[in-house]
Design a protein around this motif. Structure first.
Motif, PDB file in Angstrom:
ATOM      1  N   ARG A 113       0.827  -1.205   0.000  1.00 32.05           N
ATOM      2  CA  ARG A 113       0.000   0.000   0.000  1.00 32.05           C
ATOM      3  C   ARG A 113       0.865   1.260   0.000  1.00 32.05           C
ATOM      4  NH1 ARG A 113      -2.988  -3.392   3.597  1.00 32.05           N
ATOM      5  NH2 ARG A 113      -5.148  -3.712   2.909  1.00 32.05           N
ATOM      6  N   ASP A 141      -7.765  -1.451  -1.857  1.00 33.51           N
ATOM      7  CA  ASP A 141      -6.877  -0.291  -1.705  1.00 33.51           C
ATOM      8  C   ASP A 141      -5.973  -0.054  -2.909  1.00 33.51           C
ATOM      9  OD1 ASP A 141      -7.937   0.173   0.789  1.00 33.51           O
ATOM     10  OD2 ASP A 141      -6.312  -0.836   1.875  1.00 33.51           O
ATOM     11  N   VAL A 142      -5.514  -1.107  -3.573  1.00 31.79           N
ATOM     12  CA  VAL A 142      -4.489  -0.911  -4.612  1.00 31.79           C
ATOM     13  C   VAL A 142      -4.840  -1.539  -5.958  1.00 31.79           C
ATOM     14  CG1 VAL A 142      -2.710  -0.881  -2.816  1.00 31.79           C
ATOM     15  CG2 VAL A 142      -3.115  -2.995  -4.102  1.00 31.79           C
TER      16      VAL A 142
END
Length: 392
Positions: A113, A141-142
């Motif tokens: 992250r 998140d990514v």
């Protein structure tokens, strides 16, 4: 007749040197070095350092981040690479093409992250996150950034790569089933999918386990000198990937190291079967023929080029070539070298990524299902997760 010094023949002047310019004169393709950095001092760190040290014209480590100055000093002494205590210092000194985290499982997602947040491409070790919740969180998140590849190297190992090239050339027709008895869980799943050429999707897993006595002559710590058999567990799992395509996962404790449980691979197709280094297929309507994958190596007998694998052929046709000759790399290091090369090309938009995060998450998910089915004795079906539906 008296022999003078000028009459004597110097053996060193007539015998071939230990290393000849043979590799250089093969005119292998030259490319700019792939530049990468490392975070952590895990056991895989040395693999990436070793490849760069042995092939300095192909790879360069821009630096390594270690928390402890003592560990950094040791890396600097052994490998001649700069080390830093923080990621900021590493990136400020020289920005690499990508960063390889080599840290414990629980730490990896947070570091991925952080790197993606800085816009840095990542080649993360396997698995990308320890459990399903962690994988879902990491993808949320990514995943959209498309900055993460996963360091899955097994299909890039020379013999596997040669067999995969042959299968994709149609030597067994349409591949329908793959039996892997070699490595564990997500690694084996990636091999099964690769040989079947199946994209991530729903999979139903059934597993059985058995325990039987087995000697364990060598472990990561070295030879045990213990000839007494000990209980060893084997997991056998069937993977139903749909459309008549199946996988058989077969792994025994410590099979990576145990010489009496060697690697096996079988790929069955509509017109033939590949088993280890043997291929059987129909040449025409009435002629089944058998061929073998043949590995060519230098450094044997009167060959003075140095010990190296040069190529693997099938029926006299090379199906894999060593693009890293001169490094004297073992098979796993050759696979890592190719993985690094492909990752570098991906960061430069010259080629697709070698093993995107979505595939790494999917194959680890199937690996978790293998263990769950083994523990419960019931079938486990994994459905489309966000990283699968995003590829549709």
């Amino acid at each position: 007749m008296t022999t003078t010094d000028t009459d004597r023949t110097d053996p060193a002047a007539t015998e071939p040197p230990l290393r000849t310019p043979a590799v250089a004169t093969k005119r292998l393709p030259t490319v700019a070095p792939t530049r990468y950095a490392l975070v952590g001092n895990g056991w895989r760190t040395e693999v990436y350092l070793r490849v760069a040290q042995l092939l300095p014209d192909r790879f360069r480590v821009t630096g390594v981040v270690t928390r402890r100055a003592e560990a950094g000093a040791e890396l600097e002494r052994r490998w001649g690479v700069p080390t830093w205590r923080t990621l900021d210092d590493l990136l400020a000194a020289e920005r690499p093409e990508f960063v390889v985290p080599s840290v414990p499982w629980p730490v990896t997602p947070g570091l991925v992250r952080e790197l993606v947040g800085r816009g840095v491409p990542v080649l993360t070790e396997t698995p990308p996150a320890p459990d399903l919740d962690g994988m879902r969180s990491l993808w949320a998140d990514v995943g959209a950034a498309d900055l993460v590849q996963v360091a899955e190297q097994y299909l890039l190992m020379p013999l596997h790569a040669a067999r995969l090239a042959a299968v994709r050339d149609g030597v067994v027709g349409a591949p329908t089933s793959v039996h892997v008895s070699s490595t564990h869980l997500y690694h084996a799943v990636s091999m099964i999918r690769g040989f079947l050429d199946v994209a991530p999707g729903p999979v139903t897993v059934r597993s059985v386990t058995s325990t039987a006595p087995l000697v364990d002559p060598i472990t990561p710590d070295g030879w045990t000198h213990d000839t007494e058999p000990k209980p060893a567990r084997t997991i056998l799992s069937t993977l139903d990937l749909g459309d008549g395509r199946t996988g058989l996962y077969d792994f025994t404790d410590n099979q990576w190291w145990n010489p009496v449980r060697p690697d096996h691979l079988a790929v069955r197709g509509s017109t033939g079967e590949l088993h280890d280094e043997t291929l059987v297929r129909m040449l025409d309507a009435t002629t089944p023929v058998t061929s073998r994958f043949e590995r060519a190596q230098t450094g044997h007998g009167m060959d003075y080029e140095g010990l190296d694998t040069t190529h693997i052929s099938l029926d006299g046709r090379p199906v894999w070539r060593n693009l890293y000759e001169g490094g004297r790399l073992m098979d796993d290091d050759l696979a890592v070298a190719e993985l690094l090369t492909r990752t570098g090309a991906w960061t430069r938009d010259e080629a697709p990524g070698p093993y995107p995060l979505a595939e790494g998450l999917h194959d680890h998910h199937v690996g978790l299902a293998i263990e769950e089915a083994a523990g419960t004795g019931t079938a486990v079906t994994i459905s489309n997760e966000p990283w699968v539906t995003s590829r549709a």
